[in-house]
Enzyme design. Structure first.
Site, short mmCIF file in Angstrom:
data_model
loop_
_atom_site.label_atom_id
_atom_site.label_comp_id
_atom_site.label_asym_id
_atom_site.label_seq_id
_atom_site.Cartn_x
_atom_site.Cartn_y
_atom_site.Cartn_z
N GLY A 236 19.92 86.44 32.00
CA GLY A 236 20.21 87.62 33.38
C GLY A 236 18.87 87.66 33.82
O GLY A 236 19.48 88.70 35.43
N ASP A 237 18.42 86.52 34.81
CA ASP A 237 17.55 86.90 36.27
C ASP A 237 18.56 85.27 37.08
O ASP A 237 19.63 84.39 37.07
CB ASP A 237 16.54 87.00 35.99
CG ASP A 237 15.82 87.75 36.75
OD1 ASP A 237 16.32 87.25 37.79
OD2 ASP A 237 15.33 88.51 36.52
#
Length: 438
Positions: A236-237
């Site tokens: 998610g990053d």
């Protein structure tokens, strides 16, 4: 990765139960083999003993064979010289959050920390044909942090620190606590054939149950001549991020599922530091959403506001430096919110009025070249401070430090058929090859 059969699982269970009946550390010449103690006991002392015995001898080998799981209940530094660390099994970090918050190694950036430092020179860390590696027990941390950005105490599982002429390859990092890998104060490091997966299974963490913030795949910091090849990242990053003083970096053959993609930054957060990112090639990258996380961007550049507002990790700014001589080639996009952008108004103090500082940055972006970028954007990004940036390309440079020598060649990014806005936005940018503001 192929899952073990029922028979191999049974063998694993037998080996685990029998581990205490055999020596946990066996030495044969310059090869040391570690067998886990089992029953949740800490394997770090035996691993460190093996490194002392065989990891600092020319041609030495430290072997952590499959299918074993090794309990990492305390921080550890493995110092390797002219040797190999073979991780066929899995290093499983303990669930003692209080211990890790209070005892992990401090990292000189955003008050971060790490759990395992790898130091030395002329070494190899190899996960073997089945990709042994790390299980960070990350779900505990995702739930504990509850959606907070840069929450203090989440340690990185793999920290390559003060190393030279090293290779790390064939490794899997599952459920990292924070960034999966940090290459810090190192040079001539090759990282090949990695699989990183950070997946949240706790629907209470965010309304969508998708929160996996700060689970970067790999970050480089104060490092030179770094090669990153054949990576698969789901999280998610940032899949790959270049922090300050990352130079001569080559990235090739990376597949990304979810998150912001390839990041240059963040940069310019500390007013007393100069951040340089120079001579970077990014080639053959594919990005698309995961089942859990949107694909926010393909490649992006981010520098902090030009005034020092707040304190790190989420505040700061006013730093100096430049990104220069960058080539991004063969980028394939699928359902990406904002495929290419430059942001010079960065701060993570979201409740503050940051828009007043959006043209204060003196951080420089120059000599950036983009070629052969294709796929589709979603034109759905609307949360840039004070602006709607639903574009295929948004180059939002500071009035105090305009971006110069930005070139684009063979760019084919489609937006939804019902989209009626502009495709390219340029502010304070010298651009060739794209029709700005059209």
């Amino acid at each position: 990765m192929r899952m073990p059969s029922a028979i191999s699982i049974g063998v694993f269970a037998g080996l685990s139960l029998a581990a205490s009946a055999v020596p946990s550390l066996r030495k044969n010449g310059t090869t040391c083999t570690v067998i886990p103690l089992g029953n949740g006991q800490d394997d770090v002392p035996n691993i460190l003993s093996a490194v002392d015995e065989c990891g600092q001898t020319s041609g030495g080998r430290v072997v952590l064979p499959a299918p074993y799981t090794y309990r990492i209940n305390q921080r550890m530094t493995t110092h390797l010289t002219d040797s190999r660390l073979e991780i066929g099994g899995t290093l499983l970090f303990s669930d003692d959050i209080d211990y890790w918050v209070n005892n992990s190694y401090r990292v000189d950036f955003q008050n971060q920390s790490s759990a395992w430092r790898i130091t030395g020179h002329d070494y190899v860390v190899d996960g073997g044909p089945h990709r042994g590696g790390v299980d960070g027990n990350g779900q505990l941390w995702y739930t504990w942090a509850k959606g907070g950005s840069n929450v203090f105490g989440r340690p990185m599982p793999v920290h390559v620190f003060e190393s030279t002429r090293a290779t790390l390859r064939n490794l899997a990092i599952r459920q990292p606590q924070f960034w999966a890998v940090l290459v810090d104060s190192s040079s001539h490091i090759n990282l090949d054939n990695f699989y990183v997966n950070a997946t949240n299974h706790d629907s209470s963490v965010s309304p969508e149950g998708e929160w996996v913030q700060n689970t970067d795949g790999i970050d480089t910091y104060r490092s030179d001549h770094i090669t990153i090849t054949n990576w698969v990242y789901q999280g998610g990053d940032d899949a790959v991020a270049f922090k300050g003083n990352s130079t001569n970096i080559h990235v090739e053959n990376v597949t990304v599922y979810g998150g912001p993609g390839i990041a240059f930054g963040s940069l310019g957060q500390y007013p007393d530091r100069t951040d340089i990112v120079e001579n970077v090639t990014v080639r053959n990258v594919r990005v698309q959403p995961s089942f859990q996380r949107a694909m926010n961007s393909g490649v992006y550049f981010k520098s902090w506001i030009g005034v020092n507002y707040g304190v790190p990790p989420n505040g700061g700014g006013g730093g100096h430096g430049y990104v220069r001589n960058v080539s991004v080639e063969n980028l394939r996009l699928k359902d990406v919110q904002l495929p290419v952008y430059i942001d010079t108004c960065l701060s993570y103090l979201f409740s503050e009025n940051i828009t007043q500082y959006c043209d204060t940055s003196t951080y420089e972006f120059e000599d950036l070249h983009f070629r052969n970028i294709s796929g589709n954007g979603l034109a759905t990004v609307t949360d840039y401070p004070g602006k709607n940036i639903s574009f295929a390309v948004a180059l939002l440079c500071s009035e105090k430090a305009p971006c110069t020598d930005l070139t684009f060649q063979d760019i084919s990014i489609t937006l939804p058929g019902n989209y009626t806005g502009k495709h390219v936005l340029c502010e304070n940018a010298e651009v060739e090859g794209l029709p700005c503001n059209s």
